[in-house]
Write an enzyme that holds these catalytic residues in place. Structure first.
Site, PDB file in Angstrom:
ATOM      1  N   GLN A 124       0.755  -1.271  -0.003  1.00 13.50           N
ATOM      2  CA  GLN A 124      -0.002  -0.009   0.111  1.00 13.50           C
ATOM      3  C   GLN A 124       0.767   1.131   0.019  1.00 13.50           C
ATOM      4  O   GLN A 124       0.450   2.219  -0.025  1.00 13.50           O
ATOM      5  CB  GLN A 124      -0.911  -0.033   1.316  1.00 13.50           C
ATOM      6  CG  GLN A 124      -1.715  -1.240   1.359  1.00 13.50           C
ATOM      7  CD  GLN A 124      -2.579  -1.387   2.496  1.00 13.50           C
ATOM      8  OE1 GLN A 124      -3.810  -0.735   2.577  1.00 13.50           O
ATOM      9  NE2 GLN A 124      -1.992  -1.868   3.530  1.00 13.50           N
TER      10      GLN A 124
ATOM     11  N   HIS B 256      -1.158   1.292  -4.383  1.00 11.90           N
ATOM     12  CA  HIS B 256      -1.684   2.999  -4.442  1.00 11.90           C
ATOM     13  C   HIS B 256      -0.651   3.693  -5.525  1.00 11.90           C
ATOM     14  O   HIS B 256      -0.867   4.826  -5.306  1.00 11.90           O
ATOM     15  CB  HIS B 256      -1.588   3.310  -3.305  1.00 11.90           C
ATOM     16  CG  HIS B 256      -2.843   2.886  -2.389  1.00 11.90           C
ATOM     17  ND1 HIS B 256      -2.732   2.587  -0.824  1.00 11.90           N
ATOM     18  CD2 HIS B 256      -3.713   2.060  -2.637  1.00 11.90           C
ATOM     19  CE1 HIS B 256      -3.585   1.911  -0.452  1.00 11.90           C
ATOM     20  NE2 HIS B 256      -4.568   1.757  -1.411  1.00 11.90           N
TER      21      HIS B 256
ATOM     22  N   CYS C 287      -0.405  12.916 -16.387  1.00  9.98           N
ATOM     23  CA  CYS C 287      -0.999  13.832 -16.814  1.00  9.98           C
ATOM     24  C   CYS C 287      -2.632  13.543 -16.919  1.00  9.98           C
ATOM     25  O   CYS C 287      -2.754  12.443 -17.341  1.00  9.98           O
ATOM     26  CB  CYS C 287      -0.715  14.261 -18.157  1.00  9.98           C
ATOM     27  SG  CYS C 287      -1.818  15.718 -18.884  1.00  9.98           S
TER      28      CYS C 287
ATOM     29  N   CYS D  40      -3.732  14.179 -20.987  1.00  9.70           N
ATOM     30  CA  CYS D  40      -3.323  13.010 -22.036  1.00  9.70           C
ATOM     31  C   CYS D  40      -2.794  11.567 -21.500  1.00  9.70           C
ATOM     32  O   CYS D  40      -2.577  10.957 -22.596  1.00  9.70           O
ATOM     33  CB  CYS D  40      -2.158  13.614 -23.076  1.00  9.70           C
ATOM     34  SG  CYS D  40      -0.249  14.039 -21.944  1.00  9.70           S
TER      35      CYS D  40
ATOM     36  N   CYS E 131       0.979  18.703 -23.254  1.00 10.86           N
ATOM     37  CA  CYS E 131      -0.301  19.158 -23.434  1.00 10.86           C
ATOM     38  C   CYS E 131      -0.843  20.286 -22.787  1.00 10.86           C
ATOM     39  O   CYS E 131      -1.941  20.776 -23.026  1.00 10.86           O
ATOM     40  CB  CYS E 131      -1.430  18.151 -23.735  1.00 10.86           C
ATOM     41  SG  CYS E 131      -2.180  17.447 -21.989  1.00 10.86           S
TER      42      CYS E 131
ATOM     43  N   SER F 191       0.450  -2.886   8.601  1.00  7.60           N
ATOM     44  CA  SER F 191      -0.840  -1.944   8.028  1.00  7.60           C
ATOM     45  C   SER F 191      -1.885  -2.209   9.054  1.00  7.60           C
ATOM     46  O   SER F 191      -1.971  -3.455   9.623  1.00  7.60           O
ATOM     47  CB  SER F 191      -1.215  -2.757   6.706  1.00  7.60           C
ATOM     48  OG  SER F 191      -2.567  -1.833   6.547  1.00  7.60           O
ATOM     49  N   SER F 192      -2.658  -1.192   9.544  1.00 10.43           N
ATOM     50  CA  SER F 192      -3.545  -1.255  10.246  1.00 10.43           C
ATOM     51  C   SER F 192      -5.062  -1.723   9.681  1.00 10.43           C
ATOM     52  O   SER F 192      -5.962  -1.989  10.147  1.00 10.43           O
ATOM     53  CB  SER F 192      -3.925   0.063  11.060  1.00 10.43           C
ATOM     54  OG  SER F 192      -3.974   0.985  10.085  1.00 10.43           O
TER      55      SER F 192
HETATM   56 ZN   LIG Z   1      -0.579  16.035 -20.971  1.00 10.60          ZN
END
Ligand SMILES: [Zn+2]
Length: 269
Positions: free
Chosen positions: A98, A116, A124, A127, A176, A214-215
């Site tokens: 995680q 995760h 981005c 794009c 972009c 981990s909890s």
């Molecule tokens: Zn982009």
């Protein structure tokens, strides 16, 4: 060495699920853990807040930019090395983490499923191009020359604890002009389906599921415990403090993680 834990791991084909607790020994605090529960008033940013407001993004990137300068130098600890050793010894079916810090791979683990995402990548939102965080750090540094790393509290997702972010400049996608976001799953966002499917498949082919640090407060990780339970796959949990999965655990070890893993790996090595 915990004998039950040793037996579980020695059985082989262990699916390992890790959380923030395995990285606290590398200086990345577990903000859901007992040590830092009180000090945080505001929670992590949600996906909805991030996409909705320029101010929220400025705040996020300012904190994240400073945090990254510390996070990029974090090193794996004995816990990460022990997981890699167990994997090299042929006892591990696979690793799901995680964490977004990349420290399992830095410690030598292979084929890690980063549930995760990874803080070292940037995506981005227009794009879809994925680029290196180190490149973005250079761009942010160039337009924010006075924003140097000092002493800040770090959160597990790589943010620094900074309140005044006015004057910080955010940059956009070079291809972009679209909004850039770290390639990590924010709160309010779902884990991509193929990644979830790979993780479920890993649990299904495993002989046991071992949760490390981990909890299990977040369903994105806890569901694998529920899945293993449903399939009758034995569950081990090593964590400092109680977890949401304790009632389902066949082996439960409440102890400091890196030393427990190190002694377990040594006993099996
Ligand atoms: Zn982009």
């Amino acid at each position: 060495v915990d004998v039950e834990l040793l037996e579980l791991v020695a059985g082989g084909r262990v699916a390992i699920l890790t959380g923030a607790g395995i990285s606290t020994g590398s200086g990345i605090p577990d903000y859901r853990g007992p040590s830092s529960l009180a000090r945080r008033s505001s929670g992590p940013i949600t996906y909805q807040e991030f996409v909705a407001g320029a101010q929220a993004r400025q705040r996020y990137w300012a904190r994240s930019h400073i945090g990254w300068q510390a996070l990029r130098h974090a090193l794996p600890n004995d816990g990460h090395f022990a997981v890699a050793d167990l994997q090299a010894g042929g006892l591990v079916a696979g690793v799901i983490t995680q964490n977004v810090d990349g420290l399992h791979q830095a410690g030598g683990a292979r084929d890690v499923i980063e549930l995760h995402g990874s803080i070292s990548k940037v995506i981005c939102l227009s794009c879809g191009e994925v680029t290196e965080r180190s490149e973005l750090a250079e761009r942010l540094g160039a337009v924010n020359p006075s924003w140097q790393r000092e002493t800040f509290d770090l959160k597990p997702d790589g943010d620094a604890d900074i309140e005044d972010v006015s004057g910080f400049h955010v940059v956009d996608c070079l291809a972009c002009g679209g909004l850039l976001k770290p390639d990590v799953v924010f709160f309010g966002e779902t884990v991509p389906a193929p990644r979830v499917a790979r993780s479920f498949a890993l649990v299904e082919e495993a002989k046991s599921l071992l949760v490390l640090g981990s909890s299990l407060k977040v369903m994105s990780g806890y569901r694998f415990v529920l899945h293993a339970k449903k399939l009758g796959i034995p569950i081990g949990i090593v964590n400092q403090g109680p977890t949401r999965g304790d009632a389902h655990a066949d082996v439960l070890v409440d102890a400091e993680l890196s030393s427990t893993l190190r002694s377990t790996a040594l006993a099996l090595g």
